[in-house]
Design a protein around this motif. Sequence first.
Motif, PDB file in Angstrom:
ATOM      1  N   ALA A 118       0.862  -1.176   0.000  1.00 28.43           N
ATOM      2  CA  ALA A 118       0.000   0.000   0.000  1.00 28.43           C
ATOM      3  C   ALA A 118       0.902   1.230   0.000  1.00 28.43           C
ATOM      4  CB  ALA A 118      -0.911  -0.002   1.221  1.00 28.43           C
ATOM      5  N   THR A 119       0.765   2.072  -1.016  1.00 23.99           N
ATOM      6  CA  THR A 119       1.709   3.171  -1.230  1.00 23.99           C
ATOM      7  C   THR A 119       0.987   4.503  -1.359  1.00 23.99           C
ATOM      8  OG1 THR A 119       3.188   1.651  -2.404  1.00 23.99           O
ATOM      9  CG2 THR A 119       3.574   4.019  -2.695  1.00 23.99           C
ATOM     10  N   MET A 120       1.380   5.481  -0.541  1.00 19.50           N
ATOM     11  CA  MET A 120       0.905   6.850  -0.648  1.00 19.50           C
ATOM     12  C   MET A 120       2.116   7.764  -0.584  1.00 19.50           C
ATOM     13  SD  MET A 120       0.092  10.014   0.554  1.00 19.50           S
ATOM     14  CE  MET A 120       0.567   9.851   2.270  1.00 19.50           C
ATOM     15  N   ALA A 121       2.408   8.469  -1.658  1.00 12.89           N
ATOM     16  CA  ALA A 121       3.604   9.309  -1.708  1.00 12.89           C
ATOM     17  C   ALA A 121       3.255  10.699  -2.210  1.00 12.89           C
ATOM     18  CB  ALA A 121       4.651   8.670  -2.629  1.00 12.89           C
ATOM     19  N   THR A 122       3.621  11.708  -1.436  1.00 13.83           N
ATOM     20  CA  THR A 122       3.443  13.102  -1.831  1.00 13.83           C
ATOM     21  C   THR A 122       4.555  13.919  -1.176  1.00 13.83           C
ATOM     22  OG1 THR A 122       1.996  15.050  -1.674  1.00 13.83           O
ATOM     23  CG2 THR A 122       1.829  13.437   0.071  1.00 13.83           C
ATOM     24  N   PRO A 123       5.041  14.986  -1.827  1.00 13.39           N
ATOM     25  CA  PRO A 123       6.086  15.801  -1.196  1.00 13.39           C
ATOM     26  C   PRO A 123       5.578  16.691  -0.077  1.00 13.39           C
ATOM     27  CG  PRO A 123       5.529  16.670  -3.364  1.00 13.39           C
ATOM     28  CD  PRO A 123       4.798  15.371  -3.228  1.00 13.39           C
ATOM     29  N   GLY A 124       4.270  16.649   0.222  1.00 12.75           N
ATOM     30  CA  GLY A 124       3.768  17.412   1.364  1.00 12.75           C
ATOM     31  C   GLY A 124       2.582  18.290   1.020  1.00 12.75           C
ATOM     32  N   HIS A 125       1.658  18.414   1.975  1.00 17.01           N
ATOM     33  CA  HIS A 125       0.435  19.190   1.751  1.00 17.01           C
ATOM     34  C   HIS A 125       0.664  20.701   1.804  1.00 17.01           C
ATOM     35  CE1 HIS A 125      -1.470  15.432   1.680  1.00 17.01           C
ATOM     36  NE2 HIS A 125      -2.027  15.394   2.879  1.00 17.01           N
ATOM     37  N   GLU A 126       1.833  21.116   2.311  1.00 14.77           N
ATOM     38  CA  GLU A 126       2.073  22.556   2.422  1.00 14.77           C
ATOM     39  C   GLU A 126       2.183  23.240   1.065  1.00 14.77           C
ATOM     40  OE1 GLU A 126       6.082  20.665   2.035  1.00 14.77           O
ATOM     41  OE2 GLU A 126       4.219  20.244   3.139  1.00 14.77           O
ATOM     42  N   HIS A 152      12.086  11.597   9.209  1.00 15.09           N
ATOM     43  CA  HIS A 152      11.668  12.861   8.607  1.00 15.09           C
ATOM     44  C   HIS A 152      12.886  13.542   8.002  1.00 15.09           C
ATOM     45  CE1 HIS A 152      12.766  14.088  12.742  1.00 15.09           C
ATOM     46  NE2 HIS A 152      13.160  15.230  12.178  1.00 15.09           N
ATOM     47  N   THR A 153      12.641  14.302   6.923  1.00 13.35           N
ATOM     48  CA  THR A 153      13.736  14.875   6.154  1.00 13.35           C
ATOM     49  C   THR A 153      14.136  16.268   6.620  1.00 13.35           C
ATOM     50  OG1 THR A 153      12.135  15.703   4.539  1.00 13.35           O
ATOM     51  CG2 THR A 153      13.145  13.566   4.084  1.00 13.35           C
ATOM     52  N   ILE A 200       6.587  15.757  13.746  1.00 16.34           N
ATOM     53  CA  ILE A 200       6.245  14.338  13.597  1.00 16.34           C
ATOM     54  C   ILE A 200       7.158  13.735  12.535  1.00 16.34           C
ATOM     55  CG2 ILE A 200       3.850  14.434  14.339  1.00 16.34           C
ATOM     56  CD1 ILE A 200       4.697  14.570  10.637  1.00 16.34           C
ATOM     57  N   ASP A 201       7.162  12.416  12.423  1.00 19.24           N
ATOM     58  CA  ASP A 201       7.863  11.752  11.329  1.00 19.24           C
ATOM     59  C   ASP A 201       7.017  11.865  10.067  1.00 19.24           C
ATOM     60  OD1 ASP A 201      10.262  10.822  12.505  1.00 19.24           O
ATOM     61  OD2 ASP A 201       9.114   9.288  13.581  1.00 19.24           O
ATOM     62  N   SER A 202       7.654  12.308   9.001  1.00 22.75           N
ATOM     63  CA  SER A 202       6.928  12.567   7.755  1.00 22.75           C
ATOM     64  C   SER A 202       7.047  11.435   6.744  1.00 22.75           C
ATOM     65  CB  SER A 202       7.434  13.877   7.129  1.00 22.75           C
ATOM     66  OG  SER A 202       8.846  13.917   7.098  1.00 22.75           O
ATOM     67  N   HIS A 203       7.717  10.356   7.124  1.00 22.74           N
ATOM     68  CA  HIS A 203       7.780   9.156   6.292  1.00 22.74           C
ATOM     69  C   HIS A 203       7.648   7.946   7.212  1.00 22.74           C
ATOM     70  CE1 HIS A 203       9.106   6.619   2.844  1.00 22.74           C
ATOM     71  NE2 HIS A 203       9.522   5.839   3.829  1.00 22.74           N
ATOM     72  N   VAL A 204       6.679   7.086   6.929  1.00 22.92           N
ATOM     73  CA  VAL A 204       6.403   5.931   7.782  1.00 22.92           C
ATOM     74  C   VAL A 204       6.276   4.685   6.919  1.00 22.92           C
ATOM     75  CG1 VAL A 204       4.857   4.897   9.493  1.00 22.92           C
ATOM     76  CG2 VAL A 204       5.142   7.393   9.418  1.00 22.92           C
ATOM     77  N   THR A 205       6.944   3.627   7.325  1.00 28.23           N
ATOM     78  CA  THR A 205       6.765   2.323   6.695  1.00 28.23           C
ATOM     79  C   THR A 205       6.351   1.320   7.765  1.00 28.23           C
ATOM     80  OG1 THR A 205       9.089   1.704   6.993  1.00 28.23           O
ATOM     81  CG2 THR A 205       8.511   2.790   4.937  1.00 28.23           C
ATOM     82  N   MET A 246       3.930   5.219   3.560  1.00 27.09           N
ATOM     83  CA  MET A 246       3.170   6.462   3.700  1.00 27.09           C
ATOM     84  C   MET A 246       4.147   7.617   3.854  1.00 27.09           C
ATOM     85  SD  MET A 246      -0.216   5.561   3.984  1.00 27.09           S
ATOM     86  CE  MET A 246      -0.098   4.250   2.782  1.00 27.09           C
ATOM     87  N   SER A 247       4.165   8.545   2.893  1.00 25.62           N
ATOM     88  CA  SER A 247       5.224   9.543   2.906  1.00 25.62           C
ATOM     89  C   SER A 247       4.752  10.934   2.500  1.00 25.62           C
ATOM     90  CB  SER A 247       6.352   9.103   1.963  1.00 25.62           C
ATOM     91  OG  SER A 247       7.432  10.010   2.021  1.00 25.62           O
ATOM     92  N   PHE A 248       5.198  11.917   3.270  1.00 26.67           N
ATOM     93  CA  PHE A 248       5.134  13.329   2.879  1.00 26.67           C
ATOM     94  C   PHE A 248       6.494  13.805   2.364  1.00 26.67           C
ATOM     95  CE2 PHE A 248       1.525  14.631   6.034  1.00 26.67           C
ATOM     96  CZ  PHE A 248       0.591  14.087   5.178  1.00 26.67           C
ATOM     97  N   ASP A 249       7.418  12.877   2.134  1.00 28.88           N
ATOM     98  CA  ASP A 249       8.773  13.217   1.709  1.00 28.88           C
ATOM     99  C   ASP A 249       9.079  12.796   0.278  1.00 28.88           C
ATOM    100  OD1 ASP A 249       9.299  14.238   4.219  1.00 28.88           O
ATOM    101  OD2 ASP A 249      10.189  12.384   4.972  1.00 28.88           O
ATOM    102  N   ALA A 250       8.325  11.825  -0.246  1.00 26.10           N
ATOM    103  CA  ALA A 250       8.592  11.315  -1.594  1.00 26.10           C
ATOM    104  C   ALA A 250       7.939  12.213  -2.638  1.00 26.10           C
ATOM    105  CB  ALA A 250       8.071   9.892  -1.728  1.00 26.10           C
ATOM    106  N   VAL A 251       8.640  12.435  -3.747  1.00 28.14           N
ATOM    107  CA  VAL A 251       8.134  13.334  -4.781  1.00 28.14           C
ATOM    108  C   VAL A 251       7.039  12.680  -5.610  1.00 28.14           C
ATOM    109  CG1 VAL A 251       8.747  14.616  -6.875  1.00 28.14           C
ATOM    110  CG2 VAL A 251      10.280  14.629  -4.897  1.00 28.14           C
ATOM    111  N   LYS A 252       7.241  11.445  -6.035  1.00 27.18           N
ATOM    112  CA  LYS A 252       6.291  10.787  -6.922  1.00 27.18           C
ATOM    113  C   LYS A 252       6.534   9.288  -6.899  1.00 27.18           C
ATOM    114  CE  LYS A 252       2.905  11.755  -9.870  1.00 27.18           C
ATOM    115  NZ  LYS A 252       1.691  12.482  -9.445  1.00 27.18           N
TER     116      LYS A 252
END
Length: 388
Positions: A163-171, A215-216, A236-241, A256-262
Amino acid sequence: MGISINEAKPLNTDTPLNVGVIGCGAIIAQYLANFRRLDSINLVAVADLDPTRAQAVADSYHGVRALSVDDLLAAEDVELVLNLTIPAAHADIALRAIAAGKSVYGEKPLAATTAEAREVLDAAAAAGVVVGCAPDTVLGTGIQTARKAIDDGLIGAPVSATATMATPGHERWHPNPDFYYQPGGGPLLDMGPYYVSALVTLLGPVVSVVGAASHTRSERTIGSGPRQGQKVPVDIDSHVTGVLVHASGALSTLFMSFDAVKTKSPNIEIHGEKGSLMVPDPNHFDGEVQLFALGADDWETLPVSAGYVDSGRGFGIADLAATPAGQEPRAGGHLAFHALDVMESVLKSAKSGQGVAIKSTASRPAVVELTELVDLTAATELSTSVRA
């Protein structure tokens, strides 16, 4: 633990279910659009801490009253409270509604913590009312078609899932992204309810987990809106596996990541002895399900075969209202609690470096037969087999 469905009072499905909404933020628009399509739901009242927002909703929906929160909870014609407040307020509003003798359906998560969520379920059990919770995306044709493919043996015994969710962040797009980077936020607690609820629906309950997180950077820059350019601290940690061990023996891997680009990875992929399934985005109600059977030459798109057709937010409430007395709603409190327990345990494991046993469980909800809107109230009668 939690609500005893055999003790819950049946909701009246002979007439429309009277619903009152607390919280009139952006998400309510999706519910309102679907309530207009669902004859089994009668919206009677709305409330918000900002009275002007509640009044604006009431003005847009015939027959709806704008009330204070206290007055809505006291209203005799409100049978179920739809809780669309912020996550930190979910438990408080739910407990107040239950104390007023009303059933509750909330946006995800059920509560900010499992401790608060347990209070909600225990209070509901004592009061004899019903608890439901988003996401109801699992009831749409996307997840349900994949579920039926598994049940029909198209991939054989399930072995694993990703299960994969990757985005560079909601900001980058959200004008006020602070919450996502504070305790209670982060990629897992934000988007994990969709993915974990889908995995449990597809593969059954989880018995243990192992997690890791990182987190990065220590702050994020708001990219749009009136606060553009402001810095937001990351606490918080922005990347979780995580690896989830299902009771069936199947292993699911969360990314689950707010750090991965795509990513080009499928949102969810299920592997079995006889084939693999690509499952659509669990944040959506529909989408293509693709099968690669052992010995095949290519992926095959499966026909839509299960789920509520053209569904959206709010169908979980209609499904709850149609659920026979003594049965847990498909988008019910037990499933929501179990998903929250799994996510909390992944984060706990990430901090401790040790595996965590999951104390809660949830029945694998009954499959939703392929159902057009006009047949919605008959759907639960067509499928009564609930597999653990």
